[in-house]
Structures are given as structure tokens and as C-alpha cells.
Motif scaffolding. Sequence first.
Motif, PDB file in Angstrom:
ATOM      1  N   UNK A   1       0.838  -1.239  -0.102  1.00 35.47           N
ATOM      2  CA  UNK A   1       0.019   0.107   0.077  1.00 35.47           C
ATOM      3  C   UNK A   1       0.972   1.355   0.072  1.00 35.47           C
ATOM      4  N   UNK A   2       2.127   0.966   0.005  1.00 41.05           N
ATOM      5  CA  UNK A   2       3.064   2.121  -0.107  1.00 41.05           C
ATOM      6  C   UNK A   2       4.089   1.688  -1.457  1.00 41.05           C
ATOM      7  N   UNK A   3       5.126   2.520  -1.562  1.00 37.84           N
ATOM      8  CA  UNK A   3       5.761   2.566  -2.631  1.00 37.84           C
ATOM      9  C   UNK A   3       7.274   2.262  -2.207  1.00 37.84           C
ATOM     10  N   UNK A   4       7.494   1.294  -1.336  1.00 36.98           N
ATOM     11  CA  UNK A   4       8.774   1.199  -0.786  1.00 36.98           C
ATOM     12  C   UNK A   4       9.537   0.191  -1.568  1.00 36.98           C
ATOM     13  N   UNK A   5       8.894  -0.634  -2.341  1.00 39.20           N
ATOM     14  CA  UNK A   5       9.656  -1.715  -2.971  1.00 39.20           C
ATOM     15  C   UNK A   5      10.007  -2.876  -2.586  1.00 39.20           C
ATOM     16  N   UNK A   6       9.750  -3.053  -1.288  1.00 35.41           N
ATOM     17  CA  UNK A   6      10.132  -4.259  -0.424  1.00 35.41           C
ATOM     18  C   UNK A   6       9.693  -5.455  -1.029  1.00 35.41           C
ATOM     19  N   UNK A   7       8.620  -5.415  -1.651  1.00 33.09           N
ATOM     20  CA  UNK A   7       8.040  -6.651  -2.361  1.00 33.09           C
ATOM     21  C   UNK A   7       8.668  -7.201  -3.227  1.00 33.09           C
TER      22      UNK A   7
ATOM     23  N   UNK B   1       6.346   9.905   0.283  1.00 32.31           N
ATOM     24  CA  UNK B   1       7.888   9.757   0.790  1.00 32.31           C
ATOM     25  C   UNK B   1       8.135   8.458   0.388  1.00 32.31           C
ATOM     26  N   UNK B   2       7.431   7.390   0.482  1.00 30.29           N
ATOM     27  CA  UNK B   2       7.965   6.341   0.107  1.00 30.29           C
ATOM     28  C   UNK B   2       8.008   6.090  -1.331  1.00 30.29           C
ATOM     29  N   UNK B   3       7.391   6.870  -2.075  1.00 28.64           N
ATOM     30  CA  UNK B   3       7.776   6.965  -3.730  1.00 28.64           C
ATOM     31  C   UNK B   3       8.868   7.779  -3.847  1.00 28.64           C
ATOM     32  N   UNK B   4       9.327   8.603  -2.950  1.00 25.58           N
ATOM     33  CA  UNK B   4      10.721   9.167  -3.244  1.00 25.58           C
ATOM     34  C   UNK B   4      11.850   8.375  -2.788  1.00 25.58           C
ATOM     35  N   UNK B   5      11.369   7.459  -1.955  1.00 22.41           N
ATOM     36  CA  UNK B   5      12.430   6.122  -1.787  1.00 22.41           C
ATOM     37  C   UNK B   5      12.524   5.388  -2.871  1.00 22.41           C
ATOM     38  N   UNK B   6      11.491   4.942  -3.870  1.00 19.68           N
ATOM     39  CA  UNK B   6      11.354   4.440  -5.175  1.00 19.68           C
ATOM     40  C   UNK B   6      12.360   5.144  -5.985  1.00 19.68           C
TER      41      UNK B   6
ATOM     42  N   UNK C   1       8.064   9.906 -11.080  1.00 22.04           N
ATOM     43  CA  UNK C   1       8.025  11.564 -10.803  1.00 22.04           C
ATOM     44  C   UNK C   1       6.840  12.133 -11.368  1.00 22.04           C
ATOM     45  N   UNK C   2       6.357  11.651 -12.512  1.00 21.80           N
ATOM     46  CA  UNK C   2       5.205  12.105 -13.240  1.00 21.80           C
ATOM     47  C   UNK C   2       3.979  11.915 -12.488  1.00 21.80           C
TER      48      UNK C   2
ATOM     49  N   UNK D   1      11.281   6.512   3.613  1.00 25.47           N
ATOM     50  CA  UNK D   1      10.941   7.591   2.662  1.00 25.47           C
ATOM     51  C   UNK D   1      11.624   8.956   2.955  1.00 25.47           C
ATOM     52  N   UNK D   2      11.545   9.106   4.183  1.00 26.10           N
ATOM     53  CA  UNK D   2      12.250  10.586   4.743  1.00 26.10           C
ATOM     54  C   UNK D   2      13.814  10.398   4.616  1.00 26.10           C
TER      55      UNK D   2
END
Length: 387
Positions: A151-157, A202-207, A236-237, A290-291
Motif C-alpha cells: 500500500x506504499x511505494x517502498x519496493x520491499x515486495x 515519501x515512500x515514492x521518493x524512496x523508489x 516522478x510524473x 522514505x524521509x
Amino acid sequence: MQGVYEYFPTERINFGETIEVALRRELEQMGAKRVFVLASNTLSQQTDALTRVKAILQDRFVGVFDAMPAHSPRSALLQALAMAREVEPDLLISLGGGSSIDGAKLVQVGLAETIRSHDDFNAFHAQRGADGQIFVPKIRDNGLRQIAIPTTLSGAEYTTTGGSVDDIAHKKDLYIARQLVPVAVILDPSIARLTTEWLWLSTGFRAVDHAVESICSPTANPFTDATCIHGLRMLQRSMRRTKKDPDDLDARLQSQMGVWLSTSGMGRGQHGASHGISYSLAAIANVPHGHCSCVLLPATMRFNAKVNPERQQIVSEALDRPGQPAADALLELLEELGLPRRLRDVGVQREQLVPIARTVLATGQARFNPRPVREESDVLEILETAW
């Protein structure tokens, strides 16, 4: 050109379908009978996400652990392991962000290796040996696997690495084994819509960090260039779109797909100092992942600029800012998204900088940076730039 690209044993990525469609299909395909869920507390207590999952599982559902803090600390893992051991699951489902997904990975480790105490974890995480080399202990495979519903954009999956904080020694440990990558991933933007804005972005910025450090890595190759450059452009878009309209589900799915692409280089020796320092920053200063990327990536790019200007220009172009210094383009994106840009903005104290730098060197987690990080002063240069 020489190198090795390792494919991880993820079998399926389901995208754009609801969990009601995709999860039912996965359960039938895998023949699961006893499913244990690791869910974020927010999703479990404040949304209908867990209710939806339980309705799909029906009598397959054997329990849930929904008290995993950020960074999956050992103390919480021991609680989750006790619950999981009691119900003997044949499949795990993670519902949430990186902490839930990494929590499920560590439950796999703990059940396979009969971990019952804080110190039992010590035998299984990656560590630096007396010769200075990183040693990755072998982790037994008992056949238990995970389906991830991120449900976030961390990429751990998409990685074979699970991270956990040793909450006594205050350091982040990494556990690495092929069987830890989820066997299947379900990208449902309707579930992702439940994530709070700061956590999503913030998790998107982690990605973004995954993509940028892969593009700038000395081991970059045509495959990771193709996936990570396009993934960075998509991220980014779509994140800018989500910031303007949180209900834009197509933008959320675009971000999820961007994470899938951008993570293709991570876990394969392509991360640099931004990721390497972030593990210690998270453990010592309790900064969300993310931060960590928000405050460290632009500073790391400035540190590296003298050794990889051509690669950094590729990053600027993917950010739709050709000709601009990559660090400036990243800071502009952070400002547009309303994300923090300085260490002091995320609660880091100046007296924590030296302990962070020392831990980074001791763990060797910044050893793949394009510009070598060999001395405490190298880490401090990045941290001071980010201060």
C-alpha cells in the motif's frame, strides 16, 4: 562489459485488478489452507482493507499481527513469531508498507530457524567479518512464502532482503535469502488510495532513490538502465499527479508500476551511499525510510557529481529537467511534493551525525557508492550537505 544479473523467484505481479479478483486467483493457484496476515495497524484499525482480505480468505484466515512498528524491530518480530508459530500457517500475506512486508520476511526466517529470543537473530543477518568482507549467513527454506499487497511505494515486495532494527543495539540488520522475496505481488490502486499522503509520497521518493542509485551505479547495465530510467520517469510524473489529485487511481497504478521497474537494480549491488547511510539513519534517529531518501539522495548526488556527471544528466532528463544538476532537480521535486529536504527537518540531532557515520563504516553498507566512501569524513560530508 561484464556482470551477472540475478532474477529473483517472484512468480507473478498482478496489477490493476482488485484484491477480490487477484487474491482469490492466487489462493486457488497456491492451494493455501492456513493464511496468516501481517497488516499495518492503520489499515487494520482505520480502514476496511483487512476486512476485505478476511472476506476473501474466509476459513483460510488463521490470524493477524497488526502491531509492527516502522523498521520491523526485533521486539515486535518476536511477538509476530509467537502468534504465527501457534497457528502454523502455510502462507503469509502482507498488507501494508515495507514494515509489514519485511515483517513477513522475518517471520519466514524466524519460523524456519526457530528464532525465539532477541539474540537468536544474530546468527542470520548479514555482517562484516574480521577480514572486512560482508558475510551473508545461509537461511533455511521451510517452503513458507508470502503474497504481498503493498500500500506504499517502498519496493520491499521485489527484493530478497528483509530489514529489521535491533532495538537494543540500535542498528539496522539485513537478512538475505532468495525465498524471502514474495512469490506474488498484488498492485491494487484502490487499496493504495487508503495510504496517507505523506507516507505515499515519501515512500515514492524512496523508489526514486532506488532508480537514481541504480542508474548512477558503477554496475549499471542496459537492462537496469531500461527499467530504472523509465521507472523514474513514471514515478516522478505520477507522483506529481497524485499530489494534485489523490483520487487519481490511474496515477497511483502508474506509481506502483514505476516502483516495480525502479527496483530492478536494488538488491543486486547497485545501491550507493544514500541507501547505505539511510539504514543507520533509520536505526539511530528513527527516521522513516522514505524521509531518509528525501534528505540523503540530493546530498549524495552532490557528493558523487565529480565522478559521474554523464550518469547524473540521465537522471535529470528522466526528471524532465535536462541540463539541470540532478541534485537541484531532485530538490525541486521534493519541494513540489511537499516533502522534507534537510536532516534537521526530520528530527535528526547534530550530535547523532558522528554515530551515524561510524555505523555506516562499520557495516559497510555504503561500499557500492560511485565515489568511494572509505572514511568517516566521507559520510560526514554527505550528512553536513544534508543538514
